[in-house]
Design an enzyme around this catalytic site. Structure first.
Site, PDB file in Angstrom:
ATOM      1  N   ARG A 230      70.108 -21.425  31.902  1.00 29.76           N
ATOM      2  CA  ARG A 230      71.277 -22.009  31.443  1.00 29.76           C
ATOM      3  C   ARG A 230      71.574 -20.410  30.965  1.00 29.76           C
ATOM      4  O   ARG A 230      71.204 -19.602  30.429  1.00 29.76           O
ATOM      5  CB  ARG A 230      70.894 -22.449  30.463  1.00 29.76           C
ATOM      6  CG  ARG A 230      71.187 -23.948  30.736  1.00 29.76           C
ATOM      7  CD  ARG A 230      72.208 -24.157  30.901  1.00 29.76           C
ATOM      8  NE  ARG A 230      72.581 -26.083  31.711  1.00 29.76           N
ATOM      9  CZ  ARG A 230      71.997 -26.336  32.849  1.00 29.76           C
ATOM     10  NH1 ARG A 230      71.186 -25.551  33.681  1.00 29.76           N
ATOM     11  NH2 ARG A 230      72.632 -27.097  32.969  1.00 29.76           N
ATOM     12  N   GLU A 259      80.639 -19.359  34.546  1.00 30.05           N
ATOM     13  CA  GLU A 259      80.482 -19.586  35.341  1.00 30.05           C
ATOM     14  C   GLU A 259      82.038 -20.394  36.429  1.00 30.05           C
ATOM     15  O   GLU A 259      82.226 -21.111  35.711  1.00 30.05           O
ATOM     16  CB  GLU A 259      79.337 -21.082  35.755  1.00 30.05           C
ATOM     17  CG  GLU A 259      78.001 -20.226  35.439  1.00 30.05           C
ATOM     18  CD  GLU A 259      76.555 -21.302  35.370  1.00 30.05           C
ATOM     19  OE1 GLU A 259      76.672 -22.457  36.623  1.00 30.05           O
ATOM     20  OE2 GLU A 259      75.714 -20.744  35.191  1.00 30.05           O
ATOM     21  N   HIS A 278      73.771 -20.229  40.599  1.00 31.62           N
ATOM     22  CA  HIS A 278      73.841 -21.671  40.009  1.00 31.62           C
ATOM     23  C   HIS A 278      73.298 -22.436  41.127  1.00 31.62           C
ATOM     24  O   HIS A 278      73.730 -24.421  41.186  1.00 31.62           O
ATOM     25  CB  HIS A 278      74.282 -22.849  39.286  1.00 31.62           C
ATOM     26  CG  HIS A 278      74.497 -23.512  38.167  1.00 31.62           C
ATOM     27  ND1 HIS A 278      74.931 -23.580  36.912  1.00 31.62           N
ATOM     28  CD2 HIS A 278      73.012 -24.187  38.360  1.00 31.62           C
ATOM     29  CE1 HIS A 278      74.117 -24.280  36.218  1.00 31.62           C
ATOM     30  NE2 HIS A 278      73.079 -25.130  36.839  1.00 31.62           N
TER      31      HIS A 278
HETATM   32  N1  LIG Z   1      69.102 -23.467  37.542  1.00 33.37           N
HETATM   33  C1  LIG Z   1      69.453 -25.223  37.379  1.00 33.37           C
HETATM   34  O1  LIG Z   1      70.260 -25.994  38.399  1.00 33.37           O
HETATM   35  C2  LIG Z   1      68.484 -25.983  36.652  1.00 33.37           C
HETATM   36  C3  LIG Z   1      67.918 -27.202  37.098  1.00 33.37           C
HETATM   37  C4  LIG Z   1      67.117 -27.692  35.917  1.00 33.37           C
HETATM   38  C5  LIG Z   1      67.437 -28.003  35.093  1.00 33.37           C
HETATM   39  N2  LIG Z   1      68.236 -26.442  34.696  1.00 33.37           N
HETATM   40  C6  LIG Z   1      67.559 -26.036  32.734  1.00 33.37           C
HETATM   41  O2  LIG Z   1      66.182 -26.009  33.320  1.00 33.37           O
HETATM   42  C7  LIG Z   1      66.010 -25.462  31.920  1.00 33.37           C
HETATM   43  C8  LIG Z   1      64.599 -26.572  31.266  1.00 33.37           C
HETATM   44  O3  LIG Z   1      64.783 -28.233  32.168  1.00 33.37           O
HETATM   45  P1  LIG Z   1      62.871 -29.046  31.956  1.00 33.37           P
HETATM   46  O4  LIG Z   1      63.435 -29.963  32.938  1.00 33.37           O
HETATM   47  O5  LIG Z   1      62.500 -27.733  31.894  1.00 33.37           O
HETATM   48  O6  LIG Z   1      63.366 -28.770  30.456  1.00 33.37           O
HETATM   49  P2  LIG Z   1      62.371 -29.860  29.462  1.00 33.37           P
HETATM   50  O7  LIG Z   1      63.831 -30.752  28.791  1.00 33.37           O
HETATM   51  O8  LIG Z   1      60.978 -30.349  29.781  1.00 33.37           O
HETATM   52  O9  LIG Z   1      61.903 -28.419  28.885  1.00 33.37           O
HETATM   53  C9  LIG Z   1      62.375 -27.857  28.223  1.00 33.37           C
HETATM   54  C10 LIG Z   1      61.409 -27.124  26.959  1.00 33.37           C
HETATM   55  O10 LIG Z   1      61.881 -25.848  26.111  1.00 33.37           O
HETATM   56  C11 LIG Z   1      61.076 -25.789  24.786  1.00 33.37           C
HETATM   57  N3  LIG Z   1      62.080 -25.120  23.819  1.00 33.37           N
HETATM   58  C12 LIG Z   1      63.126 -25.604  23.867  1.00 33.37           C
HETATM   59  N4  LIG Z   1      63.733 -24.914  22.541  1.00 33.37           N
HETATM   60  C13 LIG Z   1      62.457 -24.225  23.090  1.00 33.37           C
HETATM   61  C14 LIG Z   1      62.954 -22.534  22.082  1.00 33.37           C
HETATM   62  N5  LIG Z   1      63.962 -22.374  20.576  1.00 33.37           N
HETATM   63  N6  LIG Z   1      61.964 -21.458  22.038  1.00 33.37           N
HETATM   64  C15 LIG Z   1      60.633 -21.847  23.550  1.00 33.37           C
HETATM   65  N7  LIG Z   1      60.815 -23.150  23.765  1.00 33.37           N
HETATM   66  C16 LIG Z   1      61.631 -24.204  23.808  1.00 33.37           C
HETATM   67  C17 LIG Z   1      61.520 -27.643  25.295  1.00 33.37           C
HETATM   68  O11 LIG Z   1      59.555 -27.682  23.825  1.00 33.37           O
HETATM   69  C18 LIG Z   1      60.836 -27.616  25.680  1.00 33.37           C
HETATM   70  O12 LIG Z   1      59.264 -27.720  26.136  1.00 33.37           O
HETATM   71  C19 LIG Z   1      66.728 -26.877  30.960  1.00 33.37           C
HETATM   72  O13 LIG Z   1      68.303 -25.648  30.013  1.00 33.37           O
HETATM   73  C20 LIG Z   1      67.838 -26.959  32.682  1.00 33.37           C
HETATM   74  O14 LIG Z   1      69.231 -27.057  31.699  1.00 33.37           O
HETATM   75  C21 LIG Z   1      68.245 -25.593  35.647  1.00 33.37           C
HETATM   76  O1  LIG Z   2      74.275 -29.792  39.160  1.00 31.65           O
HETATM   77  C1  LIG Z   2      74.026 -28.630  39.534  1.00 31.65           C
HETATM   78  O2  LIG Z   2      73.432 -28.707  40.401  1.00 31.65           O
HETATM   79  C2  LIG Z   2      73.099 -27.846  38.416  1.00 31.65           C
HETATM   80  C3  LIG Z   2      71.521 -29.264  37.747  1.00 31.65           C
HETATM   81  C4  LIG Z   2      71.256 -28.120  36.010  1.00 31.65           C
HETATM   82  O3  LIG Z   2      71.704 -27.223  36.177  1.00 31.65           O
HETATM   83  C5  LIG Z   2      70.924 -29.317  35.394  1.00 31.65           C
HETATM   84  O4  LIG Z   2      70.862 -29.272  34.729  1.00 31.65           O
HETATM   85  O5  LIG Z   2      70.314 -30.217  36.039  1.00 31.65           O
END
Ligand SMILES: NC(=O)c1ccc[n+]([C@@H]2O[C@H](COP(=O)([O-])OP(=O)(O)OC[C@H]3O[C@@H](n4cnc5c(N)ncnc54)[C@H](O)[C@@H]3O)[C@@H](O)[C@H]2O)c1
Ligand SMILES: O=C(O)CC[C@@H](O)C(=O)O
Length: 526
Positions: A230, A259, A278
């Site tokens: 994020r 964004e 993104h």
């Molecule tokens: N770029 C994209 O398009 C995209 C796509 C999917 C997910 N994401 C983002 O990726 C991130 C992770 O997603 P996920 O599905 O693995 O989530 P998840 O909930 O499975 O894992 C997140 C992890 O972060 C840990 N955590 C929480 N607070 C923390 C802190 N202060 N310090 C260290 N660790 C901490 C939690 O314990 C957990 O294990 C999310 O922010 C999600 O929104 C981005």
């Molecule tokens: O909608 C998207 O393409 C981004 C999704 C991603 O940031 C998520 O948190 O799942």
């Protein structure tokens, strides 16, 4: 027919599912004011990361029952505002895990070998093999911040590439980290030792600017950092300075503080930085996964079924709900009844889960009881999503107890409420055919199915009292459908439960209390 608004691009597979139960309007790139203007027509809103669902939009969505985020992060939805308005918020926690993990890994390799800039140079007709001498990831240390779904998949692949893995995640155990092949360390050690750092944490007040100037200064000069989680977890200004001054070797960002990325000094940095718009979830596989996952949940909620990944209904696991379904109605009915017996302003509700309901899995029944209790005040505005928060805000203290030793019925519920009319209790159970029965009122055993309009009296068990009450109600043209008396001892105190065909006309309750032997009377609408 229900109406669904899809305000970001969603795979057709999701639209097809929604169309089974609703009229679907796809309107993307709406300005906030345009969304506020039309959202009142819709029962559901489906979004990706493009739409900011603010409090103002939620408040204008007076018909909204569900907001579906086709992706993981719900930080673009004001979830507390949705909860307050009783709107379910669902996401797709796993649909894009692999896509996001592979994007982070692609960023790591691209950064190491300067792929984007090397590619651009060849396209400019250059043949420069000196500028793009890279680094191998083999035997290097990868620091993973956040070892959840995405972080764990990154770990598995990175391990296969021969990397040493460190992880910082205060919420997972050392054993779990070891299973994934990571050594759990504190953030400082990870920053000091890692050659590559990849962030996979949610954006929260604690993680905002987690990677700031001070922490960037702790990293090795050859270190490269990747953020596909994020925007705002890295302080972008501090990162630009660290890259320009050569404090770290590179960065790859997929997400930004704001964004789309506006004016930014990051653009001026050369091959040491990679910026993608993104794209973490942007694979055709992930888009199909998240669209189906979220559309199915919207469809289910519009059909009155539970959602499997609601982020704002604690503990309502669909399998458990399926088991509890018959008892949810019982809990709600008892909540409505005891709330009216205790008077409008209830300050304490004690819910006792009895018999086979005396397990942790039955917690949703407490929410259902609260929903029933609050119905009198909030009507359709109260639901399973907001019942707990509404109760808390109204200062209703809820005590939940369990007693497995009560064996009168397979499972029964006992509710006791204290309000302006004193403390009252009701117990109920399901009989063999699944029908709800009231089995006890204020300590007096009865066996009566609840009906829409009821009258309860507390009276002396003495000859003639039933007749007198019957004639009184008859004189006011009130038709009694059924009547039952519950008593503990002959000629002692007793309760009478009457089902009547219509609401009790105004003023009759005071007449009932004047009947000799009747001490108190209540009327309820269920
Ligand atoms: N770029 C994209 O398009 C995209 C796509 C999917 C997910 N994401 C983002 O990726 C991130 C992770 O997603 P996920 O599905 O693995 O989530 P998840 O909930 O499975 O894992 C997140 C992890 O972060 C840990 N955590 C929480 N607070 C923390 C802190 N202060 N310090 C260290 N660790 C901490 C939690 O314990 C957990 O294990 C999310 O922010 C999600 O929104 C981005
Ligand atoms: O909608 C998207 O393409 C981004 C999704 C991603 O940031 C998520 O948190 O799942």
């Amino acid at each position: 027919m229900s109406k669904v608004l899809v305000s970001d691009p969603i795979d057709q597979a999701g639209i097809d599912i929604l169309s089974q139960v609703a009229t679907v309007d796809v309107k993307t790139n709406l300005k906030p004011a345009e969304l506020i203007e039309i959202i009142g027509e819709y029962d559901a809103l489906m979004i990706r990361s493009g739409t900011q669902v603010t409090k103002e939009i939620i408040e204008a969505g007076t018909q909204l029952k569900i907001i579906g985020r086709a992706g993981v992060g719900v930080d673009n939805v004001d979830v507390p505002a949705a909860t307050r308005q009783g709107i379910v918020v669902v996401n797709s926690p796993e649909g894009n895990t692999i896509a996001a993990a592979e994007h982070a890994l692609a960023m790591m390799l691209s950064l190491s070998r300067y792929i984007p800039d090397a590619n651009a140079s060849v396209k400019r007709n250059e043949w420069d093999r000196k500028t793009f001498v890279g680094a191998e990831v083999y035997k290097k240390t990868l620091g993973i911040v956040g070892l959840g779904k995405i972080g764990s998949h990154v770990a598995a692949v990175a391990r296969a590439m021969g990397m040493r893995l460190l992880a910082f995640d205060p919420f997972i155990s050392t054993e779990r980290a070891e299973q994934i092949g990571c050594q759990l360390v504190d953030l400082d050690l990870l920053l000091q030792q890692a050659d590559y750092i990849t962030l996979h944490i949610p954006k929260t007040p604690e993680t905002t600017h987690l990677i700031n100037a001070e922490r960037l200064a702790k990293m090795k000069p050859n270190a490269r950092i990747i953020n596909c989680a994020r925007g705002g977890i890295i302080d972008e200004d501090a990162l630009a300075v660290a890259l320009k001054e050569g404090k770290i070797a590179g960065a790859a960002l997929d997400v930004y503080e704001s964004e789309p990325l506006g004016e930014s000094q990051l653009r001026a940095i050369g091959k040491e930085i990679i910026l993608t718009p993104h794209l973490g979830a942007s694979t055709s596989e992930a888009q199909v996964n998240v669209a189906i996952d979220v559309a199915e949940q919207i469809r289910d909620v519009l059909l009155g079924l539970p959602a499997r990944s609601a982020v704002n209904i604690p503990g309502l696991n669909p399998d458990v709900l399926e088991e509890l379904k018959p008892y949810m109605q019982l809990a709600e009915t008892l909540g409505r009844l005891v709330g009216q017996l205790a008077g409008g302003r209830v300050e304490l509700l004690n819910v006792r889960l009895q018999g086979e309901l005396a397990t942790n899995k039955s917690q949703p029944l407490v929410v259902a009881a609260l929903k029933g209790l609050l119905y009198q005040a909030l009507r359709e505005r109260v639901n399973y999503v907001n019942a707990t928060i509404e109760a808390k805000e109204r200062g209703i203290r809820v005590i939940e107890t369990r007693d497995a030793s009560v064996k009168d019925y397979a499972g029964s519920l006992h509710l006791e409420a204290t309000g302006t009319l004193g403390t009252h209790s009701v117990t109920g159970a399901l009989l063999g055919d699944g029908e709800i029965y009231l089995t006890n009122i204020d300590g007096f055993p009865i066996s009566v199915p609840p009906s829409q309009y009821m009258v309860f009296t507390l009276h002396r068990d003495m000859p003639g009292i039933i007749g007198k009450l019957g004639s009184l109600l008859g004189s006011f043209n009130v038709n009694i459908a059924s009547m039952q008396v519950g008593r503990k001892i002959v000629r002692g105190d007793a309760v009478m439960a009457l089902s009547i065909d219509d609401p009790l006309p105004d003023g009759i309750l005071t007449e009932i209390i004047k009947v000799p032997g009747i001490r108190d009377a209540y009327t309820v609408t269920l």
